[in-house]
Design an enzyme around this catalytic site. Structure first.
Site, PDB file in Angstrom:
ATOM      1  N   PRO A   2       1.147  -1.426   0.118  1.00  0.00           N
ATOM      2  CA  PRO A   2      -0.357  -0.244  -0.176  1.00  0.00           C
ATOM      3  C   PRO A   2       0.848   1.571   0.045  1.00  0.00           C
ATOM      4  O   PRO A   2       1.349   1.199   0.816  1.00  0.00           O
ATOM      5  CB  PRO A   2      -0.608   0.044   1.211  1.00  0.00           C
ATOM      6  CG  PRO A   2      -0.912  -1.419   1.315  1.00  0.00           C
ATOM      7  CD  PRO A   2       0.097  -1.840   1.603  1.00  0.00           C
ATOM      8  N   GLU A   3       0.427   1.791  -1.162  1.00  0.00           N
ATOM      9  CA  GLU A   3       1.315   3.231  -0.902  1.00  0.00           C
ATOM     10  C   GLU A   3       0.149   4.659  -0.828  1.00  0.00           C
ATOM     11  O   GLU A   3      -0.538   4.546  -0.593  1.00  0.00           O
ATOM     12  CB  GLU A   3       2.064   3.799  -2.195  1.00  0.00           C
ATOM     13  CG  GLU A   3       2.668   2.387  -2.039  1.00  0.00           C
ATOM     14  CD  GLU A   3       3.452   3.146  -4.067  1.00  0.00           C
ATOM     15  OE1 GLU A   3       3.854   4.016  -4.790  1.00  0.00           O
ATOM     16  OE2 GLU A   3       3.816   1.566  -4.513  1.00  0.00           O
ATOM     17  N   HIS A  96      -5.177 -15.028   9.185  1.00  0.00           N
ATOM     18  CA  HIS A  96      -4.048 -13.976   9.516  1.00  0.00           C
ATOM     19  C   HIS A  96      -5.041 -12.545   9.975  1.00  0.00           C
ATOM     20  O   HIS A  96      -4.262 -11.461   9.832  1.00  0.00           O
ATOM     21  CB  HIS A  96      -3.337 -13.624   8.284  1.00  0.00           C
ATOM     22  CG  HIS A  96      -3.029 -15.237   7.539  1.00  0.00           C
ATOM     23  ND1 HIS A  96      -1.809 -15.404   7.574  1.00  0.00           N
ATOM     24  CD2 HIS A  96      -3.836 -16.278   6.434  1.00  0.00           C
ATOM     25  CE1 HIS A  96      -1.559 -16.429   6.944  1.00  0.00           C
ATOM     26  NE2 HIS A  96      -2.488 -16.801   6.505  1.00  0.00           N
ATOM     27  N   ARG A 116       1.796 -10.753   5.488  1.00  0.00           N
ATOM     28  CA  ARG A 116       2.978 -11.400   5.289  1.00  0.00           C
ATOM     29  C   ARG A 116       3.505 -10.615   6.788  1.00  0.00           C
ATOM     30  O   ARG A 116       4.828 -10.577   7.192  1.00  0.00           O
ATOM     31  CB  ARG A 116       3.905 -10.691   4.400  1.00  0.00           C
ATOM     32  CG  ARG A 116       3.359 -11.260   2.704  1.00  0.00           C
ATOM     33  CD  ARG A 116       4.001 -11.765   2.627  1.00  0.00           C
ATOM     34  NE  ARG A 116       5.850 -12.078   2.652  1.00  0.00           N
ATOM     35  CZ  ARG A 116       6.083 -11.106   1.742  1.00  0.00           C
ATOM     36  NH1 ARG A 116       5.711 -11.443   0.756  1.00  0.00           N
ATOM     37  NH2 ARG A 116       7.569 -11.182   1.519  1.00  0.00           N
ATOM     38  N   ARG A 155      20.759  16.175  -3.863  1.00  0.00           N
ATOM     39  CA  ARG A 155      21.062  14.683  -3.654  1.00  0.00           C
ATOM     40  C   ARG A 155      21.478  13.875  -5.054  1.00  0.00           C
ATOM     41  O   ARG A 155      21.691  14.158  -6.142  1.00  0.00           O
ATOM     42  CB  ARG A 155      18.752  14.567  -3.765  1.00  0.00           C
ATOM     43  CG  ARG A 155      18.544  14.635  -2.205  1.00  0.00           C
ATOM     44  CD  ARG A 155      18.373  14.133  -1.139  1.00  0.00           C
ATOM     45  NE  ARG A 155      18.873  15.042   0.079  1.00  0.00           N
ATOM     46  CZ  ARG A 155      19.950  14.703   0.802  1.00  0.00           C
ATOM     47  NH1 ARG A 155      19.958  13.572   1.234  1.00  0.00           N
ATOM     48  NH2 ARG A 155      19.532  15.989   1.639  1.00  0.00           N
TER      49      ARG A 155
END
Ligand SMILES: [Zn+2]
Length: 290
Positions: A2-3, A96, A116, A155
């Site tokens: 998920p972002e 889970h 996970r 950077r």
């Protein structure tokens, strides 16, 4: 994983369905998911009322109020496969499922499920929560152009890694970083400090455009992601380069390539995203898709 768009979708679901509700019971089925002591976690949540929900980057927090007490923050990190759903208490428990948070009335509960187990739930004070927010760069959807360009300045390393590290801007992961670099025609190994001013501005606009589009489609369900009602996102069909190795570029038809940068796959069009003369180091990608 998920972002920002997926976490924003969960936030909107929580805002709509889970605010103003008192927590009457908390059950922790797998203590490894809780950051800190599980009994302490339960004690701090029970009796509290959900008062608000906030997000910065991929960090999501439920603000929990109470009578004459300082609010605490339930920080939800979804990790790779974390799911937050609102379900009837009597719905069968899926494997889970690690945490259940039951609301007043005893009809509905929030469940945290994570195959996970890289996700974490943490109960924090306001000071701890604010320190966490401070450690992150500006939210990728809310950063101003000046903040974004300022964070790129000086950077080195690969621009792909910079987009992922959460300190320049926060919220992007592998999917949307690849998509934004494609949109902006920037090679993933370009160095932020060497990117032209025009390209940097193009990247800023590309990040916002890709994220906005993905939020509008409730995110991408590559593996396990679902919203709080259990529905998948709809952005998967809109991906242009992520996991498209060997498929034709939607702009120029060249086959999409994959390289590994800092252990993560990067997908790009070798023609639209020209490799600059000075790049951050890399190594040849193995043939395997990931
Ligand atoms: Zn192309």
């Amino acid at each position: 994983m998920p972002e920002l768009p997926e976490v924003e979708t969960v936030l909107r679901g929580l805002r709509k369905r889970a605010l103003g509700r008192r927590i009457v019971a908390v059950e922790v089925l797998h203590a490894g998911i809780i950051a800190g002591d599980a009994d302490d976690f339960i004690a701090r949540l029970e009796g509290r009322r959900t008062a608000g929900v906030q997000r910065k980057g991929k960090v999501l927090a439920l603000e929990l109020g109470g009578v004459a007490v300082e609010p605490v923050y339930l920080i939800l990190r979804l990790g790779m496969t974390g799911q937050v759903t609102l379900q009837p208490v009597e719905a069968p428990l899926e494997p889970h499922t690690h945490v259940r948070i039951v609301f007043e009335g005893g009809k509905e509960e929030l469940r945290f499920r994570d195959v996970r187990r890289f996700g974490r739930l943490r109960c924090s004070t306001r000071e701890e929560f604010e320190a966490l927010l401070k450690s992150l760069g500006p939210d990728a959807q809310q950063a101003t152009e000046a903040e974004f360009l300022g964070a790129m300045r000086g950077r080195r390393g690969a621009i792909k890694s910079w987009l992922l590290n959460q300190q320049g801007v926060s919220g992007l992961g592998n999917i949307y970083a690849d998509e934004a670099l494609f949109e902006a025609c920037i090679h993933p190994l370009a160095q932020p400090e060497r990117v032209s001013a025009g390209s940097a501005r193009r990247l800023y606009r590309a990040v916002r455009k890709v994220l906005k589009h993905a939020v509008n489609l409730q995110g991408t369900s590559f593996r396990d992601y679902i919203d709080i009602e259990g529905r998948p996102g709809n952005f998967l069909q809109r991906l242009k380069v992520y996991q498209k190795t060997g498929e034709p570029c939607p702009r120029c038809q060249s086959p999409i390539r994959r390289i590994v940068i800092a252990g993560r796959s990067s997908h790009f069009c070798p023609r639209c995203q020209r490799r600059p003369r000075h790049t951050a180091g890399t190594r040849r990608s193995p043939g395997r898709r990931s």
